[in-house]
Design an enzyme around this catalytic site. Structure first.
Site, PDB file in Angstrom:
ATOM      1  N   PRO A  50       0.799  -1.235   0.000  1.00  0.00           N
ATOM      2  CA  PRO A  50       0.000   0.000   0.000  1.00  0.00           C
ATOM      3  C   PRO A  50       0.828   1.281   0.000  1.00  0.00           C
ATOM      4  O   PRO A  50       0.279   2.363   0.154  1.00  0.00           O
ATOM      5  CB  PRO A  50      -0.803  -0.121   1.296  1.00  0.00           C
ATOM      6  CG  PRO A  50       0.108  -0.867   2.215  1.00  0.00           C
ATOM      7  CD  PRO A  50       0.842  -1.858   1.359  1.00  0.00           C
ATOM      8  N   GLY A  51       2.139   1.161  -0.124  1.00  0.00           N
ATOM      9  CA  GLY A  51       2.973   2.348  -0.286  1.00  0.00           C
ATOM     10  C   GLY A  51       3.790   2.745   0.920  1.00  0.00           C
ATOM     11  O   GLY A  51       4.429   3.800   0.905  1.00  0.00           O
ATOM     12  N   GLY A  52       3.823   1.919   1.947  1.00  0.00           N
ATOM     13  CA  GLY A  52       4.585   2.268   3.150  1.00  0.00           C
ATOM     14  C   GLY A  52       6.072   2.408   2.881  1.00  0.00           C
ATOM     15  O   GLY A  52       6.710   3.381   3.310  1.00  0.00           O
ATOM     16  N   ASP A  99       2.563  -4.874 -14.388  1.00  0.00           N
ATOM     17  CA  ASP A  99       2.972  -6.187 -13.910  1.00  0.00           C
ATOM     18  C   ASP A  99       4.492  -6.238 -13.860  1.00  0.00           C
ATOM     19  O   ASP A  99       5.161  -6.111 -14.887  1.00  0.00           O
ATOM     20  CB  ASP A  99       2.421  -7.260 -14.857  1.00  0.00           C
ATOM     21  CG  ASP A  99       2.695  -8.671 -14.375  1.00  0.00           C
ATOM     22  OD1 ASP A  99       3.485  -8.846 -13.425  1.00  0.00           O
ATOM     23  OD2 ASP A  99       2.115  -9.604 -14.960  1.00  0.00           O
ATOM     24  N   ASP A 104       9.713  -6.229  -2.887  1.00  0.00           N
ATOM     25  CA  ASP A 104       9.025  -6.835  -1.734  1.00  0.00           C
ATOM     26  C   ASP A 104       8.050  -7.841  -2.327  1.00  0.00           C
ATOM     27  O   ASP A 104       6.907  -7.517  -2.653  1.00  0.00           O
ATOM     28  CB  ASP A 104       8.303  -5.762  -0.923  1.00  0.00           C
ATOM     29  CG  ASP A 104       7.718  -6.311   0.370  1.00  0.00           C
ATOM     30  OD1 ASP A 104       7.858  -7.528   0.617  1.00  0.00           O
ATOM     31  OD2 ASP A 104       7.102  -5.540   1.119  1.00  0.00           O
ATOM     32  N   CYS A 164       7.886 -10.992   3.753  1.00  0.00           N
ATOM     33  CA  CYS A 164       7.449 -11.113   5.148  1.00  0.00           C
ATOM     34  C   CYS A 164       7.212 -12.586   5.460  1.00  0.00           C
ATOM     35  O   CYS A 164       6.214 -12.957   6.086  1.00  0.00           O
ATOM     36  CB  CYS A 164       6.216 -10.260   5.425  1.00  0.00           C
ATOM     37  SG  CYS A 164       4.808 -10.596   4.356  1.00  0.00           S
TER      38      CYS A 164
END
Length: 442
Positions: A265-267, A312, A331, A384
């Site tokens: 989400p852009g963190g 993509d 990520d 993660c």
């Protein structure tokens, strides 16, 4: 049969039960399940919080609760009565893991039987729950020899964790069953940590600065975002400490071309902008148009100018201008096995077969983005996940097929050094589980 509810008798417990059933039977994530179960129809914020806590708590202890329930039932409930099964699971969670008054839990759970028009189950529900209260110590002794029940992890995942982390697996599963802390990242272009800690104190929110991230803060207890001073003005973002490390590991320099692939989400995008004081040319890439909106919203709130692209990452020819990047952050999509304490539904939603498929996707992403990196440039690979199959094994596979790539060892005072990269395990320095590896193009 799905659990139904009358229009005038919706309750937090009913919503939580319905949501758990939707996760288990329909494969919805907990947020979507709670929405479909009617959480937005609850009367007040307290009920919303209560429903969410029961839902997430039941999912967190799902495997253990299933074993306990099987010991309390003479035989499994018929498929058409699975709503009663999930009602009992949520009640057992409340009885075994919370300090809510026991008589209230039993009474309110029995009342729900009437609400869902299954009066016949009153005696069953009442009997099962009262038997649990009488036999709790005996039941706990019985499950002590059942690893899946004790750890409350699916067998396939428990086996991988035990094999990959033979000395740490108990700590990992224990941490996965705790509620994650709430951490913040200061927008250093608009504030500083010392000033923001003072603002928090004035607002009655207790917090400590992170000893790992210079812009990180961890709250003593989670709070609603609306309570955070200056949130709407872009002073701060909610972000775990582990992903806050990415910006520093990228070794950013003024004027560099930087790509944040799979950015929503852009963190981390925002942190790159903040850490570089806006002096890099930053592109954020995201495939999902809805998640792309989240990036744009966050950039506006925080005051960052970023080139946000929909595309993509596996198909650069559809969006790439041809100008190579000095730094790439990948990520990669992963199992989320490092953030189970934050998203306990992962235990139910992931399957053993997912891991190999994810590893193939991760290798494909690395291979697709590598040509976009300048000679001498660095690519930071992150997940993660705590599973080697998605982390060092992927890096090993990539290095074996790419002659012009070399790993740069990450020398830091946190995490576990692996054959390639570093692994942070859940709970270490209050962080989520996270993996980083840095690659350079020769």
């Amino acid at each position: 049969m799905p659990l139904t509810q009358t229009k005038d008798k919706i309750s937090a417990r009913l919503v939580a039960t319905r949501a758990v059933q939707l996760v288990a039977e329909k494969g919805l994530n907990s947020d979507r399940a709670l929405e479909d179960a009617g959480i937005n129809k609850l009367a007040n914020a307290r009920d919303v919080s209560f429903a969410r806590s029961i839902c997430l708590g039941t999912l967190r202890w799902y495997q253990q609760l299933e074993v306990i329930l099987s010991l309390l039932l003479d035989k499994p409930l018929q498929r058409k009565h699975q709503d009663i099964h999930f009602l009992l699971l949520t009640a057992l969670f409340q009885l075994s893991k919370t300090d809510i008054a026991r008589h209230g839990i039993v009474s309110e759970t029995v009342n729900i039987v009437y609400t869902i028009r299954k009066k016949w189950a009153k005696g069953l529900v009442n009997g099962v729950l009262r038997n649990y209260l009488r036999q709790a110590d005996s039941l706990n002794n019985k499950i002590n020899g059942h690893p899946v029940a004790v750890s409350s992890h699916p067998g396939w995942l428990l086996q991988i964790i035990q094999t990959s982390w033979p000395e740490q697996w108990r700590d990992i599963t224990d941490e996965n069953n705790k509620q994650a802390p709430m951490s913040l990242r200061i927008n250093v272009q608009r504030s500083c940590r010392k000033e923001y800690l003072s603002l928090l104190k004035t607002s009655g929110i207790h917090a400590l600065g992170s000893d790992i991230s210079p812009s990180g803060i961890t709250l003593e207890a989670p709070c609603r975002i609306e309570r955070l001073p200056g949130f709407d003005d872009g002073l701060v973002s909610v972000q775990d400490i582990a992903p806050q490390l990415a910006a520093g590991l990228l070794d950013l320099q003024d004027g560099q071309q930087v790509l944040d692939a799979c950015a929503a989400p852009g963190g981390k995008t925002a942190h790159i902008a903040e850490a570089s004081s806006g002096k890099v040319k930053l592109t954020a890439l995201e495939l999902d148009p809805q998640r792309l909106l989240l990036i744009n919203q966050n950039m506006v709130r925080l005051g960052h100018k970023v080139d946000v692209k929909q595309g993509d990452a596996c198909r650069p020819e559809t969006w790439w201008s041809g100008q190579k990047y000095d730094r790439i952050l990948l990520d990669a999509p992963c199992s989320g096995s490092g953030v189970i304490r934050r998203h306990p539904d992962i235990k139910l939603l992931r399957r053993a077969t997912d891991i190999e498929q994810l590893a193939q996707q991760q290798l494909q992403l690395l291979s697709a983005l590598w040509p976009l990196l300048k000679v001498g440039g660095k690519l930071l690979y992150a997940t993660c996940s705590i599973l080697p199959q998605e982390n060092e094994n992927v890096i090993n596979s990539f290095l074996s097929q790419e002659d012009h790539a070399k790993e740069l060892r990450i020398d830091v005072n946190y995490g576990h050094s692996r054959q390639y990269g570093i692994q942070i395990l859940p709970g270490e320095h209050q962080m989520d589980g996270f993996f980083y590896a840095c690659l350079q193009k020769n």
